[in-house]
Design a protein around this motif. Structure first.
Motif, PDB file in Angstrom:
ATOM      1  N   VAL A 146       1.050  -1.444   0.204  1.00 24.75           N
ATOM      2  CA  VAL A 146      -0.162  -0.355  -0.007  1.00 24.75           C
ATOM      3  C   VAL A 146       0.660   0.775   0.553  1.00 24.75           C
ATOM      4  N   HIS A 147       2.390   0.739  -0.085  1.00 23.94           N
ATOM      5  CA  HIS A 147       3.552   2.366   0.433  1.00 23.94           C
ATOM      6  C   HIS A 147       3.979   1.643   0.069  1.00 23.94           C
ATOM      7  N   LEU A 148       5.230   1.935  -0.550  1.00 26.44           N
ATOM      8  CA  LEU A 148       6.553   1.511  -1.251  1.00 26.44           C
ATOM      9  C   LEU A 148       6.944   3.084  -1.441  1.00 26.44           C
ATOM     10  N   GLU A 149       8.314   3.598  -0.481  1.00 25.01           N
ATOM     11  CA  GLU A 149       9.230   4.572  -0.401  1.00 25.01           C
ATOM     12  C   GLU A 149      10.532   4.090  -0.530  1.00 25.01           C
ATOM     13  N   THR A 208      21.130  24.070 -11.373  1.00 24.59           N
ATOM     14  CA  THR A 208      19.531  22.823 -11.253  1.00 24.59           C
ATOM     15  C   THR A 208      19.317  22.349 -10.828  1.00 24.59           C
ATOM     16  N   LEU A 209      18.024  21.478 -10.271  1.00 23.81           N
ATOM     17  CA  LEU A 209      17.241  20.746  -9.551  1.00 23.81           C
ATOM     18  C   LEU A 209      18.176  20.040  -8.821  1.00 23.81           C
ATOM     19  N   ASP A 210      18.427  20.043  -7.520  1.00 22.41           N
ATOM     20  CA  ASP A 210      18.861  18.922  -6.904  1.00 22.41           C
ATOM     21  C   ASP A 210      18.320  18.738  -6.172  1.00 22.41           C
ATOM     22  N   TRP A 211      16.857  18.354  -5.330  1.00 18.88           N
ATOM     23  CA  TRP A 211      15.602  17.649  -4.690  1.00 18.88           C
ATOM     24  C   TRP A 211      14.538  17.262  -5.195  1.00 18.88           C
ATOM     25  N   ALA A 212      13.903  16.693  -5.303  1.00 22.63           N
ATOM     26  CA  ALA A 212      13.166  15.914  -6.435  1.00 22.63           C
ATOM     27  C   ALA A 212      12.135  14.771  -5.280  1.00 22.63           C
ATOM     28  N   HIS A 213      10.530  15.270  -4.862  1.00 21.37           N
ATOM     29  CA  HIS A 213      10.256  14.746  -4.476  1.00 21.37           C
ATOM     30  C   HIS A 213       8.601  13.834  -5.304  1.00 21.37           C
ATOM     31  N   VAL A 214       8.828  12.862  -6.047  1.00 18.89           N
ATOM     32  CA  VAL A 214       7.016  12.244  -6.760  1.00 18.89           C
ATOM     33  C   VAL A 214       6.419  11.625  -6.553  1.00 18.89           C
ATOM     34  N   VAL A 215       5.528  11.470  -5.825  1.00 21.92           N
ATOM     35  CA  VAL A 215       4.295  10.610  -5.717  1.00 21.92           C
ATOM     36  C   VAL A 215       3.190   9.855  -6.877  1.00 21.92           C
ATOM     37  N   LEU A 216       3.591   7.888  -7.483  1.00 19.43           N
ATOM     38  CA  LEU A 216       2.801   7.840  -8.516  1.00 19.43           C
ATOM     39  C   LEU A 216       1.543   7.185  -7.367  1.00 19.43           C
ATOM     40  N   ASP A 217       0.687   7.392  -8.298  1.00 17.05           N
ATOM     41  CA  ASP A 217      -1.320   7.327  -7.582  1.00 17.05           C
ATOM     42  C   ASP A 217      -1.199   5.563  -8.167  1.00 17.05           C
ATOM     43  N   ILE A 224       6.422   6.437  -2.987  1.00 15.54           N
ATOM     44  CA  ILE A 224       7.262   7.982  -3.175  1.00 15.54           C
ATOM     45  C   ILE A 224       8.123   7.722  -3.593  1.00 15.54           C
ATOM     46  N   LEU A 225       9.373   8.562  -4.638  1.00 16.88           N
ATOM     47  CA  LEU A 225      10.132   8.725  -5.155  1.00 16.88           C
ATOM     48  C   LEU A 225      10.675   9.561  -4.924  1.00 16.88           C
ATOM     49  N   HIS A 226      12.372  10.400  -3.689  1.00 17.69           N
ATOM     50  CA  HIS A 226      12.905  10.825  -3.486  1.00 17.69           C
ATOM     51  C   HIS A 226      14.061  10.326  -3.598  1.00 17.69           C
ATOM     52  N   VAL A 231      21.821  15.279   2.431  1.00 16.65           N
ATOM     53  CA  VAL A 231      21.274  14.313   3.493  1.00 16.65           C
ATOM     54  C   VAL A 231      22.344  13.853   3.804  1.00 16.65           C
ATOM     55  N   ALA A 232      22.418  13.960   4.983  1.00 16.98           N
ATOM     56  CA  ALA A 232      23.788  13.377   5.705  1.00 16.98           C
ATOM     57  C   ALA A 232      23.766  12.042   6.215  1.00 16.98           C
ATOM     58  N   GLY A 233      22.542  11.613   6.471  1.00 15.14           N
ATOM     59  CA  GLY A 233      22.459  10.213   6.807  1.00 15.14           C
ATOM     60  C   GLY A 233      20.263  10.517   7.200  1.00 15.14           C
ATOM     61  N   GLY A 234      20.594   9.354   7.830  1.00 14.96           N
ATOM     62  CA  GLY A 234      18.837   9.222   8.461  1.00 14.96           C
ATOM     63  C   GLY A 234      17.344   8.564   7.532  1.00 14.96           C
ATOM     64  N   SER A 235      18.064   9.170   5.979  1.00 14.85           N
ATOM     65  CA  SER A 235      16.877   7.966   5.416  1.00 14.85           C
ATOM     66  C   SER A 235      17.059   6.287   4.504  1.00 14.85           C
ATOM     67  N   ALA A 236      16.155   6.289   5.104  1.00 20.09           N
ATOM     68  CA  ALA A 236      16.400   4.389   4.266  1.00 20.09           C
ATOM     69  C   ALA A 236      16.687   4.084   2.819  1.00 20.09           C
ATOM     70  N   ARG A 237      16.682   3.374   1.919  1.00 16.86           N
ATOM     71  CA  ARG A 237      17.069   3.232   0.144  1.00 16.86           C
ATOM     72  C   ARG A 237      15.687   2.651   0.106  1.00 16.86           C
ATOM     73  N   PHE A 238      14.918   1.617   0.769  1.00 16.94           N
ATOM     74  CA  PHE A 238      13.866   1.429   0.735  1.00 16.94           C
ATOM     75  C   PHE A 238      12.340   0.804   1.823  1.00 16.94           C
ATOM     76  N   THR A 239      11.535   1.780   1.838  1.00 10.82           N
ATOM     77  CA  THR A 239      10.392   1.300   3.488  1.00 10.82           C
ATOM     78  C   THR A 239       9.242   0.882   2.063  1.00 10.82           C
ATOM     79  N   VAL A 240       8.657   0.165   2.373  1.00  9.11           N
ATOM     80  CA  VAL A 240       7.174  -0.759   1.897  1.00  9.11           C
ATOM     81  C   VAL A 240       7.090  -1.633   2.995  1.00  9.11           C
TER      82      VAL A 240
END
Length: 354
Positions: A146-149, A208-217, A224-226, A231-240
């Motif tokens: 139901v949610h992929l990040e 140029t653009l250096d931050w992207a946040h895209v939501v696919l419905d 969520i594609l980000h 980002v020095a740390g703290g974000s996971a490669r995948f969260t599902v």
């Protein structure tokens, strides 16, 4: 095996030197025969037997070349791929396939007309993190997704003077990392209904653009594609998250870092990932740690080789390449207009995607 297929690599910058050349050179049945580069000494330091030609069109036209791999700046992908197809060559294009959907459609039609294999280099389908997540989803470990990040985050606060970070066609983080995020998501969830995007330039001096946040419905589900450069740390490669549990893969596949350290594909330890996939079952207990398969991006080139020799589908088909460009383009339009955008594919293109 039959005589190796001769490969012409167009471009010996970061992508050509770091990824394509070592993967091609270590794939049985392929020979890195020609490299188009203005710096012969740089190529010969790594591949002394390769023939270096400073004109990409001359390299493409070489009668001994079977497969052309295009690893040049993004805005040259479409014209060079067209030249290679018109020269009767099979073609691999580094991502992004093209900068526009019209260019992508024209290349797909030309490849079909000429009977040549055409593929885009989506090497990260053979990353350890993606393979682990895909296997867990396919095995039903978390039920219906139901949610992929999915994140490609880096910490590069200094703007570098290179074309990828300039305000040029095909520059910026969305054309650089977006194709990986899109292709992997489409492999996991299929084609989305709508695309909603937001982009920004966050670094001092950024051009140029250096931050992207895209939501696919996907109806009930969202992806969520980000990607960010601060980002020095703290974000996971995948969260599902699914109807039966959740998955978290923290770290990125190691192959890029191994290649940058000088490891050759196939060396001991190649692609091995000791960061486990975490499976949460909703009980509140500690997550189960699942082993992660080794990644091996050579499998992409093995698939290209087999497609040419046996007239089978390439590992990334033209229809799949086209669909990724459709999402790229829809996201740009969404961010420009401030509204969600339907995926701009025809019914025939949707049917061809699989």
């Amino acid at each position: 095996m039959t005589k190796p297929l001769n490969v012409a690599l167009i471009g010996y910058g970061f992508a050509g030197k770091t990824f394509h050349a070592p993967l091609i050179a270590t794939t049985l049945g392929l020979k890195l025969a020609v490299v188009a580069s203005r710096d012969a000494s740089k190529v010969h330091a790594d591949f002394p037997d390769a023939r270096v030609i400073d004109d990409p069109l001359q390299a493409i036209a070489d009668p001994g070349v079977d497969l052309v791999v295009i690893a040049s700046p993004n805005d040259s992908h479409a014209p060079l791929a067209r030249a290679a197809l018109e020269a009767g060559k099979h073609v691999v294009v580094d991502k992004p396939f093209t900068l526009t959907l019209d260019e992508a459609r024209a290349l797909v039609a030309l490849a079909r007309e000429r009977g040549r294999k055409l593929s885009v280099f989506q090497n990260r389908r053979w990353d350890s993190d993606f393979l682990a997540v895909k296997q867990a989803i396919d095995d039903g470990l978390i039920g219906e997704v139901v949610h992929l990040e999915t994140h490609f985050d880096r910490f590069r606060p200094e703007v570098r003077d290179r074309w990828r970070e300039r305000n040029v066609p095909g520059g910026g983080i969305w054309f650089d990392l977006g194709p990986h995020l899109i292709d992997q998501t489409l492999q996991l969830l299929g084609l989305p209904h709508r695309v909603n995007a937001d982009f920004a330039t966050q670094r001092d001096g950024g051009r140029t653009l250096d931050w992207a946040h895209v939501v696919l419905d996907y109806g009930q589900a969202r992806a969520i594609l980000h990607a960010g450069m601060l980002v020095a740390g703290g974000s996971a490669r995948f969260t599902v998250h699914g109807t039966r549990g959740s998955l978290v893969k923290r770290d990125l596949d190691p192959q890029e870092s191994q290649l940058l350290r000088g490891m050759r594909p196939g060396d001991p330890g190649w692609g091995e990932d000791d960061d486990p996939l975490l499976l949460f079952d909703g009980s509140g207990d500690a997550p189960k740690q699942l082993p992660v398969p080794s990644g091996d991006q050579r499998r992409y080139y093995e698939g290209v080789r087999d497609a040419i020799l046996h007239d089978t589908d390439a590992p990334v088909t033209p229809a799949q390449a086209l669909a990724t460009v459709a999402v790229l383009e829809a996201a740009l339009r969404s961010a420009r207009d401030g509204a969600a955008v339907d995926l701009p594919l025809t019914e025939a293109e949707r049917a061809d995607w699989r």
